[in-house]
Design a protein around this motif. Structure first.
Motif, short mmCIF file in Angstrom:
data_model
loop_
_atom_site.label_atom_id
_atom_site.label_comp_id
_atom_site.label_asym_id
_atom_site.label_seq_id
_atom_site.Cartn_x
_atom_site.Cartn_y
_atom_site.Cartn_z
N PHE A 276 -121.45 63.57 -10.96
CA PHE A 276 -122.14 62.68 -11.52
C PHE A 276 -121.11 61.82 -12.80
O PHE A 276 -121.03 61.26 -13.16
N ALA A 277 -120.35 62.60 -13.21
CA ALA A 277 -119.84 62.13 -14.41
C ALA A 277 -118.72 61.29 -13.85
O ALA A 277 -118.71 60.55 -14.60
N SER A 278 -118.26 61.61 -13.38
CA SER A 278 -117.17 61.02 -11.86
C SER A 278 -117.79 59.70 -11.68
O SER A 278 -116.88 58.80 -12.19
N MET A 279 -118.38 59.59 -11.17
CA MET A 279 -119.25 58.55 -10.80
C MET A 279 -119.94 57.34 -12.16
O MET A 279 -119.76 56.66 -11.99
N VAL A 280 -120.20 57.97 -13.05
CA VAL A 280 -120.64 56.96 -14.27
C VAL A 280 -118.84 56.13 -14.26
O VAL A 280 -118.91 55.53 -15.08
N LYS A 281 -118.13 57.36 -14.74
CA LYS A 281 -117.04 56.88 -14.86
C LYS A 281 -116.42 55.81 -14.32
O LYS A 281 -115.57 54.69 -14.65
N GLY A 282 -116.59 56.36 -12.71
CA GLY A 282 -116.32 55.23 -11.83
C GLY A 282 -117.06 53.75 -12.10
O GLY A 282 -116.55 52.47 -11.71
N GLU A 304 -118.47 60.02 -1.74
CA GLU A 304 -119.43 60.52 -1.86
C GLU A 304 -119.53 60.08 -3.43
O GLU A 304 -120.49 59.36 -4.00
N LEU A 305 -118.09 60.31 -4.42
CA LEU A 305 -118.14 59.59 -5.00
C LEU A 305 -118.57 58.38 -5.18
O LEU A 305 -118.50 57.44 -6.23
N LYS A 306 -117.27 57.59 -4.54
CA LYS A 306 -117.58 56.12 -4.28
C LYS A 306 -118.71 55.40 -4.21
O LYS A 306 -119.34 54.73 -5.34
N GLU A 307 -119.65 56.17 -3.59
CA GLU A 307 -121.01 55.42 -3.24
C GLU A 307 -121.88 55.84 -4.15
O GLU A 307 -122.80 54.93 -5.23
N SER A 309 -120.57 55.34 -8.08
CA SER A 309 -120.23 54.28 -8.51
C SER A 309 -120.74 53.18 -8.56
O SER A 309 -120.46 52.54 -9.07
N ASP A 310 -120.66 53.01 -6.87
CA ASP A 310 -120.66 51.41 -5.99
C ASP A 310 -122.49 51.55 -6.89
O ASP A 310 -123.02 50.22 -6.97
N MET A 311 -123.75 52.13 -6.37
CA MET A 311 -124.66 52.25 -6.76
C MET A 311 -125.21 51.92 -8.50
O MET A 311 -126.07 51.13 -9.06
N LEU A 312 -124.23 52.75 -8.99
CA LEU A 312 -125.04 53.03 -10.76
C LEU A 312 -123.83 51.04 -11.57
O LEU A 312 -124.56 50.94 -11.87
N ARG A 313 -123.12 50.79 -10.54
CA ARG A 313 -122.39 49.85 -11.31
C ARG A 313 -123.01 48.36 -10.52
O ARG A 313 -123.69 47.76 -11.67
N ALA A 314 -123.91 48.33 -9.47
CA ALA A 314 -124.99 47.47 -9.13
C ALA A 314 -126.15 47.57 -9.75
O ALA A 314 -126.43 46.64 -10.12
N ALA A 315 -126.78 48.97 -10.28
CA ALA A 315 -127.88 48.62 -10.56
C ALA A 315 -127.54 47.95 -11.99
O ALA A 315 -128.68 47.98 -13.42
N LEU A 323 -131.67 50.39 -12.85
CA LEU A 323 -130.72 51.22 -14.23
C LEU A 323 -131.96 52.14 -14.32
O LEU A 323 -131.09 53.55 -13.39
N GLU A 324 -132.78 52.23 -14.73
CA GLU A 324 -133.59 53.27 -14.42
C GLU A 324 -133.80 53.62 -13.03
O GLU A 324 -134.05 54.63 -13.04
N ASP A 325 -134.20 52.58 -12.38
CA ASP A 325 -134.59 53.63 -10.98
C ASP A 325 -133.34 54.02 -10.53
O ASP A 325 -133.40 55.04 -9.76
N ALA A 326 -132.02 53.75 -10.53
CA ALA A 326 -130.94 54.49 -9.80
C ALA A 326 -130.66 56.31 -10.19
O ALA A 326 -130.95 56.81 -9.83
N LEU A 327 -130.57 55.71 -11.74
CA LEU A 327 -130.87 57.16 -12.86
C LEU A 327 -131.31 57.58 -12.18
O LEU A 327 -131.60 59.33 -12.12
N LYS A 328 -133.67 57.94 -11.95
CA LYS A 328 -134.31 57.77 -10.84
C LYS A 328 -133.56 58.75 -9.50
O LYS A 328 -134.36 59.93 -9.24
#
Length: 354
Positions: A276-282, A304-307, A309-315, A323-328
């Protein structure tokens, strides 16, 4: 703080509280020269480590431990790690040294081999500090190296053997997840048992807890078994027991490096935190560059890491609620992981994620 203040242009990871005091970064130039299996952090010569400056490339290793006492006793990870390091270095062309954070090599560890000393009180304190710093270590590293490769079981692991109660004379027992293990052998002796071995039965009766050990004592005393032997053993409420002389048969199982994990890395909560930390970094990086902050041993894990990151970036671009929904979503994924065993006692890390 004084060490950081004395450094010229420290790397961001050196500004993370407790990292400079409690965490060691290994020079890649010395990594391949380390003995196999890897030695504990506190047993490595000081010249193998370096404090990180802004010109250094800092890589954090994410991996699962197949055994409770050592992450790679058969050295299955050495080559994949070297390959990931080379990939990262080919992209991040910094003028300084390449340094690696790897939990076993960077933070003081408990003994895994005969003759090794327990952690000192200071090492225990540094270990606790390092755990608190883990989330920021993975976020502030220039890149994270995700290792997910098959690991071999060590010879003799899982081999059953017979011992006697007196063989446990100098052993300290501990109860872990419904099993009783030898936490340590307290001094040099001819006992057949070794640290991490599991106790399966005493006198033919299965043992799953320290209470079972205590009940076995009572049963033997009531039956009059060994009543002429000068043995005594007891249990404490702190989950430890000491066992003294006795001829009662004990069934044991070898575990040279601790308990073998039946869980895959994908199932472990601790590993998911690091991913998850790598997803945040991405997500904090332009999508064209996101692949430069996380490297993995498999295409599936990279995807998996790319997807994520993409979800968090878009959120994040979609606003606070999205963003809250994505974190949930990620919290729900975490709830399906084996968090209890992999994060026992690591509440700080769990609260950081939540």
């Amino acid at each position: 703080r004084s060490v950081v203040a004395a450094m010229d242009d420290p790397h961001p990871i050196s500004l993370v509280p407790d990292v400079v005091d409690a965490v060691k970064l290994v020079k890649v130039a010395q990594l391949s020269d380390l003995p196999k299996p890897w030695p504990r952090s506190q047993d490595i010569e000081s010249y193998c480590f370096k404090k990180a400056s802004k010109d250094d490339l800092v890589l954090a290793v994410s991996h699962a431990w197949p055994y409770g006492a050592h992450p790679d006793p058969m050295s299955n990870k050495a080559r994949p790690l070297a390959e990931l390091i080379d990939r990262a270095k080919s992209i991040h062309k910094l003028p300084g040294r390449t340094l690696v954070f790897c939990d076993f090599l960077s933070v003081s560890q408990r003994p895994f081999a005969p003759g090794q000393m327990e952690r000192t009180p200071q090492e225990e304190a540094d270990f606790a500090k390092a755990l608190r710093a883990f989330p920021q270590i993975y976020l502030q590293a220039d890149a994270v190296l995700h290792i997910d490769v098959p690991t071999e079981r060590v010879p003799d692991d899982g081999v059953e053997y017979k011992a006697k109660l007196k063989d446990l004379d100098v052993a300290t027992l501990v109860e872990i997840n419904g099993n009783v293990h030898v936490a340590r052998v307290n001094k040099e002796t001819n006992t057949k048992v070794a640290s991490f071995d599991s106790v399966n039965s005493i006198g033919g009766v299965p043992v799953h807890s320290l209470e079972d050990v205590h009940n076995a004592k009572q049963r033997l005393m009531e039956d009059g078994t060994n009543k002429n032997d000068s043995w005594f053993w007891g249990c404490s409420s702190s989950s430890y027991a000491r066992v003294y002389l006795g001829e009662t048969p004990v069934a044991m199982t070898r575990a040279p490096f601790g308990m073998w994990s039946i869980l895959s890395p994908d199932e472990k909560g601790w590993v998911y935190f690091e991913r998850f930390a790598s997803m945040v970094k991405g997500a904090m990086t332009h999508e064209d560059q996101a692949g430069n902050v996380a490297f993995a041993t498999s295409k599936a894990l990279s995807q998996e890491l790319k997807e994520g990151s993409d979800m968090l970036r878009a959120a994040a671009a979609g606003g606070q609620q999205q963003l809250e929904d994505a974190l949930k979503h990620f919290v729900k994924v975490l709830e399906k992981k084996n968090v209890r065993s992999s994060l026992r006692g690591q509440g700080d890390k769990y609260r950081w994620f939540a």
